[in-house]
Design a protein around this motif. Structure first.
Motif, PDB file in Angstrom:
ATOM      1  N   LEU A 252       0.834  -1.204   0.000  1.00 57.64           N
ATOM      2  CA  LEU A 252       0.000   0.000   0.000  1.00 57.64           C
ATOM      3  C   LEU A 252       0.868   1.253   0.000  1.00 57.64           C
ATOM      4  CD1 LEU A 252      -2.877  -0.837   2.507  1.00 57.64           C
ATOM      5  CD2 LEU A 252      -2.842  -1.027   0.020  1.00 57.64           C
ATOM      6  N   PHE A 253       1.944   1.207   0.764  1.00 58.17           N
ATOM      7  CA  PHE A 253       2.825   2.364   0.848  1.00 58.17           C
ATOM      8  C   PHE A 253       3.469   2.650  -0.515  1.00 58.17           C
ATOM      9  CE2 PHE A 253       6.711   4.655   1.987  1.00 58.17           C
ATOM     10  CZ  PHE A 253       6.222   5.571   2.891  1.00 58.17           C
ATOM     11  N   ILE A 254       3.895   1.595  -1.180  1.00 58.48           N
ATOM     12  CA  ILE A 254       4.526   1.776  -2.488  1.00 58.48           C
ATOM     13  C   ILE A 254       3.501   2.275  -3.505  1.00 58.48           C
ATOM     14  CG2 ILE A 254       5.652   0.516  -4.379  1.00 58.48           C
ATOM     15  CD1 ILE A 254       7.075  -1.070  -2.189  1.00 58.48           C
ATOM     16  N   LEU A 255       2.258   1.883  -3.300  1.00 63.79           N
ATOM     17  CA  LEU A 255       1.177   2.395  -4.145  1.00 63.79           C
ATOM     18  C   LEU A 255       1.111   3.922  -4.040  1.00 63.79           C
ATOM     19  CD1 LEU A 255      -0.869   0.461  -5.684  1.00 63.79           C
ATOM     20  CD2 LEU A 255      -2.517   1.186  -4.018  1.00 63.79           C
ATOM     21  N   VAL A 256       1.211   4.422  -2.821  1.00 61.82           N
ATOM     22  CA  VAL A 256       1.203   5.875  -2.619  1.00 61.82           C
ATOM     23  C   VAL A 256       2.439   6.497  -3.262  1.00 61.82           C
ATOM     24  CG1 VAL A 256       1.210   7.738  -0.915  1.00 61.82           C
ATOM     25  CG2 VAL A 256      -0.103   5.644  -0.477  1.00 61.82           C
ATOM     26  N   LEU A 257       3.589   5.852  -3.056  1.00 62.87           N
ATOM     27  CA  LEU A 257       4.818   6.347  -3.691  1.00 62.87           C
ATOM     28  C   LEU A 257       4.633   6.438  -5.209  1.00 62.87           C
ATOM     29  CD1 LEU A 257       7.909   6.981  -3.800  1.00 62.87           C
ATOM     30  CD2 LEU A 257       8.292   4.514  -3.817  1.00 62.87           C
ATOM     31  N   CYS A 258       4.035   5.391  -5.788  1.00 61.42           N
ATOM     32  CA  CYS A 258       3.867   5.356  -7.237  1.00 61.42           C
ATOM     33  C   CYS A 258       2.904   6.445  -7.720  1.00 61.42           C
ATOM     34  CB  CYS A 258       3.369   3.985  -7.677  1.00 61.42           C
ATOM     35  SG  CYS A 258       4.674   2.762  -7.598  1.00 61.42           S
ATOM     36  N   TRP A 259       1.926   6.746  -6.921  1.00 65.24           N
ATOM     37  CA  TRP A 259       1.010   7.847  -7.260  1.00 65.24           C
ATOM     38  C   TRP A 259       1.827   9.104  -7.564  1.00 65.24           C
ATOM     39  CZ3 TRP A 259      -4.303   8.343  -7.687  1.00 65.24           C
ATOM     40  CH2 TRP A 259      -4.824   9.650  -7.625  1.00 65.24           C
ATOM     41  N   PHE A 260       2.795   9.390  -6.701  1.00 68.44           N
ATOM     42  CA  PHE A 260       3.628  10.573  -6.907  1.00 68.44           C
ATOM     43  C   PHE A 260       4.611  10.361  -8.061  1.00 68.44           C
ATOM     44  CE2 PHE A 260       2.135  11.357  -2.610  1.00 68.44           C
ATOM     45  CZ  PHE A 260       1.765  12.692  -2.734  1.00 68.44           C
ATOM     46  N   VAL A 261       5.284   9.223  -8.075  1.00 72.96           N
ATOM     47  CA  VAL A 261       6.322   8.992  -9.079  1.00 72.96           C
ATOM     48  C   VAL A 261       5.744   9.091 -10.494  1.00 72.96           C
ATOM     49  CG1 VAL A 261       7.830   7.232 -10.076  1.00 72.96           C
ATOM     50  CG2 VAL A 261       7.816   7.621  -7.615  1.00 72.96           C
ATOM     51  N   PHE A 262       4.587   8.468 -10.719  1.00 72.03           N
ATOM     52  CA  PHE A 262       4.084   8.375 -12.081  1.00 72.03           C
ATOM     53  C   PHE A 262       3.152   9.519 -12.467  1.00 72.03           C
ATOM     54  CE2 PHE A 262       5.241   3.948 -11.169  1.00 72.03           C
ATOM     55  CZ  PHE A 262       6.106   3.743 -12.220  1.00 72.03           C
TER      56      PHE A 262
ATOM     57  N   ASP B 159      -4.716  19.357  -4.431  1.00 73.20           N
ATOM     58  CA  ASP B 159      -3.971  19.056  -5.658  1.00 73.20           C
ATOM     59  C   ASP B 159      -3.405  17.644  -5.653  1.00 73.20           C
ATOM     60  OD1 ASP B 159      -4.455  21.527  -6.615  1.00 73.20           O
ATOM     61  OD2 ASP B 159      -2.449  22.340  -6.271  1.00 73.20           O
ATOM     62  N   MET B 160      -3.041  17.166  -4.459  1.00 77.19           N
ATOM     63  CA  MET B 160      -2.470  15.839  -4.347  1.00 77.19           C
ATOM     64  C   MET B 160      -3.459  14.770  -4.798  1.00 77.19           C
ATOM     65  SD  MET B 160      -0.326  14.929  -0.985  1.00 77.19           S
ATOM     66  CE  MET B 160      -0.889  16.329  -0.084  1.00 77.19           C
ATOM     67  N   PHE B 161      -4.733  15.023  -4.546  1.00 79.63           N
ATOM     68  CA  PHE B 161      -5.736  14.015  -4.887  1.00 79.63           C
ATOM     69  C   PHE B 161      -6.285  14.217  -6.299  1.00 79.63           C
ATOM     70  CE2 PHE B 161      -5.562  14.592  -0.331  1.00 79.63           C
ATOM     71  CZ  PHE B 161      -5.326  13.295   0.075  1.00 79.63           C
ATOM     72  N   THR B 162      -6.322  15.476  -6.748  1.00 83.49           N
ATOM     73  CA  THR B 162      -6.834  15.736  -8.094  1.00 83.49           C
ATOM     74  C   THR B 162      -5.719  15.648  -9.135  1.00 83.49           C
ATOM     75  OG1 THR B 162      -6.448  18.085  -7.823  1.00 83.49           O
ATOM     76  CG2 THR B 162      -8.616  17.281  -7.220  1.00 83.49           C
ATOM     77  N   GLN B 163      -4.495  15.435  -8.679  1.00 78.69           N
ATOM     78  CA  GLN B 163      -3.334  15.364  -9.569  1.00 78.69           C
ATOM     79  C   GLN B 163      -3.171  16.626 -10.398  1.00 78.69           C
ATOM     80  OE1 GLN B 163      -3.332  11.811 -11.948  1.00 78.69           O
ATOM     81  NE2 GLN B 163      -2.899  10.494 -10.215  1.00 78.69           N
TER      82      GLN B 163
END
Ligand code: HEM
Lengths: 423, 291
Positions: A252-262, B159-163
């Motif tokens: 789950l944590f890496i999922l959050v990381l990937c949200w930011f990375v990608f 912004d974090m959630f709406t990208q």
């Protein structure tokens, strides 16, 4: 500890041969397979494993980046752009590394607040806690120097501001700063030594992490009740119980990381760092990475520069003395109704300081920063020492398994009175 | 568990601080939000738009601004404007590139090749500044990531959630259309101009976009493929600059979706595995100990 874990018995001839010469499989087995952990650990206890994974991720992506990066003031910025454009999956390595650093701090702060809430720093885990504070310091130094490497405007000016802090030290300050810079301003020698240290420190972190785990495995894990493990019934073996839970949580944590990375890889960085470093143009706002902001706010809250620097470092150093500042003998905040309020106040104070650290140091922002700085230190020097003496804790359960079974509804008798914990 | 996860989420949310907080002081108007084909998790570039944007760049910007990190070959690569290799070769050959030294030690000029970088319009920063009221036009390769504006509370959290990550392009798009008549009481030095969105509002770059100035009409056709307006030029060149700043954006988002999907399924499987394993625990503890 009262539980005895099954010991490792080598089965194959090869394992027997190795084990009689270097009992390393047995060591790993007793530390990460049979190692008994309290059965009531909640998800806050999975952040240690997450931190391990993040450290490995930083080292792996960092080594790949270092293969393509050039630590020279004239080439650093363009070598990072080269990584982003021409190196196969270079953008992935760099975004993982940059966002990984941020998420590393997210994890370490959650890990530490967990310790603060459940009293994990109290006897017999003082050394474990202090090793953690050392890891935090090393991480901060590593991340600070890493942020200098892309040699953008914020790299350059962040490095200038932070290294200049040492100049407030009486008598030797300027000499120290010149020594750090390797010259009379931040320049190529500074970049070179920062790169060298940025490569070195993570491996030192790795070493301290091993000590940290060693110091954990002597007294064993704390747990949400804060009471000691009494019988085998209170524990589960690390494998498969914690391995599967840690893997789930880390995913789950890496999922959050990937949200930011990608999807938003530059959200946690500064736009200014895509402008190449220019010693002749000072950015109008020099802001450190978000994970330094609370400490930056403390620094700027104090009008005197020397005292500001002292306060900033003290804000971290005070953590090392926490085991002796907190006078309560009950570990877990769950049984300390008043402490609980102060704990959440402390969380809010930190978030507030973080916000103020990003704002300009003027007007109401400064007043608020001062109030919150006072509250920050009061937590350690006033609230925690007094609470332990004044607060009446709630009744503790008799055992860990009792608390678990009670929660799941099989109603067992409640522990009689709050008695001090055997330390 | 739910409570702890929510708390952890809230902590992450609150800890991540505004990256836009670093914007310059001085007056400026916050740029309006524009909708971009490349925003959001499935965003992709509009090839036609990138090709038009390149045209605008070449005709209206390249005389002052460089694109240091862009090579000609990039213009033909997947995920970008995707000109044909032939077009790019012909384009590169239009430029004279200094090379050398040759075997006798002389520098020489040759036609550009696709491996060459986009040539700088000025020999050095000094020349660039001298030609532009003392301010060198910055390189535009990563410009779309090098500018932002302050979002403020609570937007930097939402912004974090709406990208929302289009701070840079929203700014550039507005900036290019931000040349209006200055307030009457404002004294502007020669070579400087008034721009609503530029931090401080006095900028050394003149207005360069005018309705109809760049033709969007392909050869052999009598109708433009897109409106020949300042708004369209600005949007197109800004999208082009997003591509130069983030040439692997499409690949990043595409792989991102695959990775996220995999991790979600994996997390789901792990969750049930975990439930099953922990379900073995009874009042008397772990079966492993009962043997
Ligand atoms: C504790 C672990 C580490 C932390 C917290 C950390 C943190 C950082 C940060 C914050 C940056 C700046 C990111 C950016 O904006 O580009 C960075 C860059 C960099 N790091 Fe690390 N790092 C760690 C480990 C390592 C290791 C082990 C290596 C090499 C062996 C490494 C090599 C690099 C390189 C080459 C860069 C510059 C490239 C770039 O800027 O993307 N790092 N690091």
């Amino acid at each position: 500890m009262s539980t005895h874990s099954p010991t490792y018995v080598p089965k194959s001839a090869g394992a027997k041969w190795l084990e009689s010469r270097l009992p390393i499989i047995g060591l790993v087995h007793s530390s990460f397979v049979a190692y008994p952990v309290p059965r009531n650990l909640n998800y806050m206890w999975t952040f240690g494993a997450i931190l391990m994974i993040m450290l490995v991720l930083q080292i792996v992506t960092g080594i790949v980046l270092a293969m393509h990066y050039t630590p020279h003031a004239d080439m650093a910025f363009s070598s990072v752009e080269h990584i982003m454009r021409n190196v196969e999956y270079g953008w992935l390595m760099r975004y993982l590394h940059a966002n990984g650093a941020s998420m590393f701090f997210v994890a370490v702060y959650i890990h530490m607040f967990r310790g603060l809430y459940y009293g994990s720093y109290k006897a017999p885990r003082e050394v474990l806690w202090i090793l953690g504070v050392i890891i935090l310091l090393l991480m901060m130094a590593t991340a600070f120097m890493g942020y200098v490497l892309p040699w953008g405007q914020m790299s350059y000016w962040g490095a200038t501001v932070i290294t200049n802090l040492f100049s407030v030290i009486p008598v030797v300050g300027d000499t120290i700063v010149t020594f750090l810079w390797g010259g009379y301003s931040v320049g190529n020698p500074t970049l070179n030594r920062f790169f060298s240290l940025h490569y070195l420190l993570p491996f030192m972190i790795f070493g301290v992490v091993l000590l940290h785990v060693w110091a954990l495995h002597v007294p064993g894990n704390n747990n949400p009740t804060g009471i000691d493990v009494k019988t085998k019934k209170d524990t589960v073996p690390f494998h498969p119980y914690m391995t599967v839970k840690d893997t789930f949580s880390a995913t789950l944590f890496i999922l959050v990381l990937c949200w930011f990375v990608f999807y938003m890889p530059n959200y946690m960085g500064h736009a200014d760092n895509y402008v190449p470093a220019d010693p002749s143009i000072t950015p109008s706002h020099i802001v450190p990475e978000w994970y330094f902001l609370p400490f930056y706010a403390i620094l700027r809250a104090i009008p005197n520069a020397l005292l500001g620097v002292i306060a900033m470092f003290a804000a971290i150093a005070v953590l090392a003395f926490l085991p002796w500042l907190d006078t309560s003998r009950v570990r877990s905040g769950s049984y300390r109704p008043i402490f609980k309020l102060f704990f959440w106040l402390f969380v809010v104070v930190n978030l507030g300081l973080g916000y103020l650290g990003a704002m300009p140091a003027e007007g109401a922002y400064v007043i608020w920063a001062r109030i919150l700085t006072i509250l920050y230190f009061a937590h350690f020097f006033v609230f925690l020492p007094l609470l332990g003496l004044l607060e009446k804790p709630k009744a503790l359960p008799n055992s860990i398994s009792e608390s678990v079974l009670k929660k799941s509804g099989s109603g067992m008798p409640q522990g009689a009175a709050a008695k001090p914990q055997d330390a | 568990m739910k409570k702890t996860l929510i708390l952890a989420g809230a902590l992450i949310a609150a800890l991540a601080m505004p990256s836009g907080a670093a914007l310059a002081a001085g007056d400026y108007v916050k740029p309006p939000r524009h909708s971009w084909s490349f925003s959001g998790p499935f965003g992709t570039f509009d090839r036609e738009q990138l090709q038009r944007g390149f045209l605008v760049f070449r005709q209206a910007c390249a005389s002052c601004h460089g694109l240091e990190y862009v090579s000609f070959r990039n213009l033909a690569e997947p995920g970008g404007p995707e000109f044909t290799p032939g077009q790019v070769e012909a384009l590169a050959a239009d430029f004279r590139i200094q090379d050398g030294p040759d075997s006798s030690g002389e520098m020489f000029e040759r036609p550009g090749e696709i491996a060459d970088r986009w040539p700088n319009p000025f020999r050095n920063k000094q020349e660039a500044a001298a030609a532009n009221a003392g301010k060198a036009p910055p390189d535009l390769s990563v410009m779309a990531k090098a500018r932002t504006f302050e979002r403020g509370f609570p937007w930097f959290i939402t912004d974090m959630f709406t990208q929302y990550t289009e701070n840079g392009v929203d700014y550039i798009n507005a900036f290019l259309q931000g040349y209006v008549d200055p307030p009457e009481d404002l004294d502007i030095l020669a070579g400087n101009h008034f721009n609503l969105y530029y931090p401080g509002q006095i900028v050394a770059m003149p207005n360069v976009l005018f309705d109809g100035a760049i033709s969007y009409t392909p050869e052999g056709s009598d109708r433009p493929v897109a409106p020949e307006t300042v708004a369209q030029y600005a949007e197109d060149v800004t999208a082009f600059l997003m591509w130069t700043a983030e040439p692997h954006l499409e690949q990043r988002k595409r792989i991102g979706f695959q990775v996220m999907l995999f991790l979600l399924v994996f997390a789901g499987l792990l969750y049930f595995t975990k439930k099953k394993i922990w379900g073995r625990l009874g009042e008397d503890g772990a079966p492993e100990y009962r043997a």
